[in-house]
Design an enzyme around this catalytic site. Structure first.
Site, PDB file in Angstrom:
ATOM      1  N   GLY A   2     -24.382   5.612  15.549  1.00  0.00           N
ATOM      2  CA  GLY A   2     -25.333   4.950  14.700  1.00  0.00           C
ATOM      3  C   GLY A   2     -24.916   4.268  13.527  1.00  0.00           C
ATOM      4  N   VAL A   3     -25.772   3.697  12.794  1.00  0.00           N
ATOM      5  CA  VAL A   3     -25.281   2.976  11.715  1.00  0.00           C
ATOM      6  C   VAL A   3     -24.065   3.901  10.816  1.00  0.00           C
ATOM      7  CG1 VAL A   3     -26.268   2.016   9.509  1.00  0.00           C
ATOM      8  CG2 VAL A   3     -27.379   1.739  11.386  1.00  0.00           C
ATOM      9  N   VAL A  42     -33.488 -11.283  -9.600  1.00  0.00           N
ATOM     10  CA  VAL A  42     -32.875 -12.340  -8.954  1.00  0.00           C
ATOM     11  C   VAL A  42     -34.024 -13.370  -8.333  1.00  0.00           C
ATOM     12  CG1 VAL A  42     -31.614 -13.161  -6.941  1.00  0.00           C
ATOM     13  CG2 VAL A  42     -30.833 -11.095  -7.956  1.00  0.00           C
ATOM     14  N   GLY A  60     -28.620  -4.751  -6.444  1.00  0.00           N
ATOM     15  CA  GLY A  60     -29.348  -3.534  -6.355  1.00  0.00           C
ATOM     16  C   GLY A  60     -28.124  -2.482  -6.789  1.00  0.00           C
ATOM     17  N   ASP A 119     -34.229   8.454   9.300  1.00  0.00           N
ATOM     18  CA  ASP A 119     -34.504   7.478   8.322  1.00  0.00           C
ATOM     19  C   ASP A 119     -36.069   6.869   8.858  1.00  0.00           C
ATOM     20  OD1 ASP A 119     -32.368   7.678   7.503  1.00  0.00           O
ATOM     21  OD2 ASP A 119     -31.415   5.641   7.699  1.00  0.00           O
ATOM     22  N   ILE A 145     -25.555   2.369  -2.122  1.00  0.00           N
ATOM     23  CA  ILE A 145     -24.872   1.519  -1.239  1.00  0.00           C
ATOM     24  C   ILE A 145     -24.250   0.284  -1.968  1.00  0.00           C
ATOM     25  CG2 ILE A 145     -25.216  -0.324   0.767  1.00  0.00           C
ATOM     26  CD1 ILE A 145     -27.637   1.532   1.483  1.00  0.00           C
ATOM     27  N   HIS A 178      -8.934  29.811  -9.213  1.00  0.00           N
ATOM     28  CA  HIS A 178      -8.574  29.045 -10.432  1.00  0.00           C
ATOM     29  C   HIS A 178      -7.282  28.249 -10.317  1.00  0.00           C
ATOM     30  CE1 HIS A 178      -7.940  27.967 -14.654  1.00  0.00           C
ATOM     31  NE2 HIS A 178      -6.668  28.552 -14.773  1.00  0.00           N
TER      32      HIS A 178
END
Lengths: 476, 433
Positions: A44-45, A241, A184, A316, A188, A448
């Site tokens: 997929g994407v 914009v 934006g 999505d 992303i 640690h």
């Protein structure tokens, strides 16, 4: 002439991280599964044009920025030479390796993978136009819709110019522009902006809202913004914009700032990263009982069942947040339900990670959301200036904060900014899911010297007893 | 502004009920959370509080009306009357605490389960992420366990730090639910605190075995939920016993033991066909009866580990010899701990034969979700008055316990009579079974 007609127990439409997770689990549970996607392999994407290629490039960005910083530690490198075709090839090889691997996993599980575009004829069957040009009918008992999302375009912004890119085009890495505007300030835009900036592009980010990354707490953003302010040429907030005009060798952008003034600037390329929209159109959903909401998300119940009892939707296309790991979990939930389980999708925390430098990650309740809910919480902040490990990395700018329920001291949310925050957040997700309390984190031995200690110390701060920070508890 | 008061969610599986009492009338001024009416469900009477502060302007329901969740009850004029907490239109359907008053608190000082919780969220069709809602402190595995048991996790009170809900909390809550909701009031399934027995003499405390624990829980549940009635009868098996002895060698050669239980299995299967309500289960949740078209019968087996009830499948399609062989094998498996979970599932009716040990009659407990069980005791020679004289007859005492919710007394007598007659005249099985 009638099309070829076959049957399947479960049809999964879309083979992104949600779709293939669903298909694979279903196959593991003994179902007869058909997975449909136009791509040659599952992924997929996320794998082809999203998480994976961007992370490969962000790794390069990190290397470049560390090489630069090494100057302060007595190590100097000459200016890096960037071989763009080779870089592209490496990124593509990472994608090919992972998608190819998924293809093999799919075969091993005997998942029937069909390359094609599926549309619903009705609640029991799909029409598939294969990439090879054939058409076939597939009758299913159940279907999982996992068609994902696509980048939003801006009205009035040309889409057919190579100078105006969406995230897919930016990841294709065709050229390295001298200057680029990122429209934006979400994850992303910031991630891809970071990639291009590290490769030498002068990057400007424009965001309509007063802050970057809406959803995350401002104190975490402040740490990131400080670094981004120097990595990017300019960050314009509260600016919209107005229009983008494509010229011969660049674009001319007209802005309107918060106080109404208009200005015009030129860039070589523009990246539009203003969000994503669910892929719920052109699927023949009108032939089923599946319903969508006003934002085109498919409506689902807690089990991810749509209005059509035979059809589930995940990822999505089924709602925010649009994240691969959320999709995969939903996919597995839906399949468990199909297999007769009583599962529901009920995460207490879905981690969000921004792979910028520094990384920003959070899960569960944020401080700002707690305020909005008027919920009584206690918040601790452990600055990485007090972390030994951060000092050895030359990165003391991080912050680990925990949001506790004031009464029960239960961990409700965690936010981390700093290198490696994306890996560190997993412990926090587990803490939220397990309903851990501050004492649990404080009493768990952390190795640690690691950055993970900041989680333990941040928890100890609730009692005023962090070892590496002196902040006594206020007397009541 | 005029706001609507709708009937809020009052608990799991409650969809409707009756208005029991109106506590306000038009013109009354009510405070936020002040009860405005009493709503009666099948389980309890609950107060419906006002979600607003204001003046009642209209009342749309009357005592005795049947209303559903979400139905409009009243209108309230809220203008100029600030409610202490801002309430939006969406929040008008405010959650009610579940009617849990009948549950005893698990421990003194602890909050009652559900008294501080928001109402159950029914899965709603929506695209909104649900992660920011108020959530019960329980790990994913505990939440899943609760869901599988049908327990709303929000109602469970946690015993861990920060009120964390553990697996044991869910189990304990389930027991409360079972005892509080599904059992006739009065009899005790939840546990009374035991006295310190060592004060009275020497004791030896042993943990319950798994089988014992399961038996205890399952039978408590069955006893608490099923209104039991036991019907007794006895059958003259003088002739049948002769036949049994006559053919037992032949069956033994085939690998089985021709017992009265094996014969009874065949007879009961025939009876179940004739009396389908004995081959059924009750679904109180959905108010329906499930009739089964197959005839699987469980047989109680006394094993070293305790009582087990393996199931013989499709009894109606097997002859008595086959049943004898299968029963022998199954009992053997039970004693050797070789039974699979499958062997113990899917029964419609049970037979418990204690005749090998002794006794006359007993009252077996119905093996829920079955609805009847046949208890068999030891047969004995008895004088039976027949044709003007007493004759010695071998009499078999039978006890039929049944679920009175779906089986009426007369039917139970008919069922048991048919079994008795079939034992006396096995030809009946061929004739009618």
């Amino acid at each position: 002439m009638s099309d070829k007609q076959t049957q399947t127990q479960l049809a999964v439409i879309g083979s992104g991280p949600g779709g293939y997770a669903a298909a694979f689990l279903a196959a593991d549970l003994g179902m007869d599964v058909t997975l449909i996607d136009t791509a040659p392999n599952p992924g997929g994407v996320c794998l082809y044009r999203g998480c994976i290629p961007s992370k490969a490039l962000l790794h390069v960005a990190k290397l470049l920025s560390e090489a630069k910083e090494a100057k302060n530690w007595g190590i100097s490198f000459s200016e890096p030479k960037i071989d763009l075709p080779r870089l592209r090839e490496w990124k593509n090889s990472v994608v090919a390796q992972l998608t190819g691997g998924l293809g093999r996993l799919s075969k091993q599980r005997k998942v029937n993978f069909i390359r094609g575009k599926a549309t619903f004829n009705d609640s029991q069957s799909l029409k598939i136009n294969t990439v090879a040009g054939a058409a076939q009918k597939l009758i299913f008992q159940q279907a999982v819709l996992a068609t994902g999302s696509h980048p939003v375009t801006l009205p009035g912004v040309p889409v057919d110019s190579p100078l105006v890119m969406d995230s897919s085009a930016a990841l294709a890495l065709e050229t390295l522009p001298k200057s680029m505007l990122v429209v934006g300030g979400g994850y992303i835009g910031l991630e891809l902006g970071t990639v291009y900036a590290s490769l030498g592009t002068k990057v400007t980010v424009v965001e309509m809202l007063p802050g970057l990354l809406p959803g995350a707490d401002r104190d975490l953003i402040a740490v990131l913004a400080k670094k981004l302010n120097s990595a990017f040429t300019e960050i314009m907030l509260e600016t919209t914009v107005k229009n983008i005009r494509v010229k011969k060798n660049g674009v001319s952008v007209q802005f309107q700032t918060g106080n109404g003034t208009e200005l015009k600037k030129d860039y070589e390329k523009v990246l539009i990263a203003v969000g994503r929209k669910p892929n719920s159109a052109n699927l023949g959903l009108e032939n089923t009982k599946v319903q969508t909401d006003e934002k085109w998300f498919v409506k689902v119940d807690a089990q991810r069942r749509t209005g059509d009892p035979a059809i589930f939707a995940i990822g999505d296309v089924a709602g925010e947040p649009m994240l691969a790991h959320k999709a995969a979990h939903e996919g597995r939930t839906a399949v468990e339900v199909i297999a007769g389980g009583k599962s529901v999708f009920e995460p207490r925390a879905i981690p969000a990670v921004v792979f910028t430098d520094p990384e920003l990650a959070w899960c569960g309740l944020t401080e700002s959301e707690a305020k909005k809910q008027k919920r009584e919480v206690s918040v601790t902040r452990f600055p990485w200036a007090a972390s030994g490990r951060a000092a050895t990395l030359g990165r003391s700018d991080g912050l680990t904060k925990i949001i506790f329920d004031s009464q029960t001291e239960r961990v409700l949310g965690v936010g981390i900014v700093g290198p490696g925050a994306g890996e560190l957040i997993s412990e926090a997700v587990l803490a939220v899911e397990m309903a851990a309390v501050a004492k649990d984190l404080e009493l768990t031995i952390h190795p640690h010297p690691t950055l993970s200690e900041t989680v333990m110390e941040s928890a100890a701060m609730l009692f005023g007893t962090g070892t590496h920070i002196y902040r006594p508890k206020r007397k009541r | 502004m005029v706001k609507e008061i709708k009937l809020p969610e009052v608990g799991e599986n409650v969809e409707s009920g009756e208005i029991a009492k109106l506590l306000v009338s038009v013109g009354n001024v009510v405070d936020l959370e002040q009860p405005v009416l009493e709503f009666e469900t099948d389980k309890a009477v609950v107060d419906v509080p006002s979600p607003y502060t204001g003046k009642i302007t209209e009342i749309f329901v009357a005592v005795g009306d049947r209303v559903k969740i979400g139905d409009l009850l009243m209108k309230v004029e809220t203008e100029n009357m600030k409610s202490p907490v801002p309430v939006t239109e969406e929040e008008a359907v405010i959650p009610l605490t579940k009617a849990v008053e009948e549950f005893p608190a698990p421990e003194a000082g602890e909050t009652l389960p559900g008294t501080e919780v928001v109402a159950a969220e029914k899965p709603q069709v929506s695209a909104a992420p649900e992660i920011l809602r108020e959530v019960a402190p329980a790990s994913p595995s505990v939440r899943r366990f609760a869901r599988e048991l049908g327990v709303e996790i929000d109602y469970v009170s946690g015993s861990g730090p920060g009120g964390r809900i553990t697996l044991d909390d869910v189990k304990a809550f389930t027991k409360l639910l079972v005892s509080g909701e599904k059992k006739p009031a009065g009899s005790g399934l939840f546990f009374e605190t035991l006295p310190e027995f060592s004060r009275f003499g020497e004791i030896d405390t042993q943990p319950m075995s798994t089988v014992r624990k399961k038996t205890a829980e399952h039978l408590s549940y069955a006893w608490a939920t099923i209104p039991h009635v036991t019907q007794f009868d006895k059958a003259d098996i003088t002739d049948l016993e002769k036949m049994r002895k006559q053919y037992s060698a032949a069956v033994e050669n085939a690998g089985g033991k021709l017992t009265m239980t094996a014969i009874l299995l065949k007879i009961v299967a025939a009876a179940l066909k004739l009396f389908p309500q004995f081959n059924a289960s009750v679904d109180m949740e959905r108010k329906r009866i499930i009739f089964k078209k197959y005839f699987n019968i469980g047989v109680a087996v006394d094993t070293g580990r305790g009582l087990l009830v393996p199931v013989i499948r499709q009894v109606d399609r097997k002859n008595i010899r086959e049943l004898s062989i299968e029963l022998t094998a199954l009992a053997e498996k039970a004693r050797n701990r070789k039974l699979s979970p499958d062997d113990l599932q899917g029964g419609n009716f049970s037979v418990s034969n204690l005749g090998g040990i002794g006794g006359t009659y007993f009252t077996p407990v119905v093996n829920a979700p079955e609805v009847a069980v046949l208890g068999v005791s030891r047969s004995s020679m008895q004088p039976v008055y027949n044709d003007g004289q007493f004759q010695p007859k071998l009499m078999l005492p039978l006890s039929l316990s049944y679920d009175h919710r779906i089986i009426d007394g007369a039917d139970a007598v008919r069922f048991l009579r048919w079994v008795v007659e079939a034992l006396e005249k096995p030809f009946l099985i061929l004739l009618a079974g």
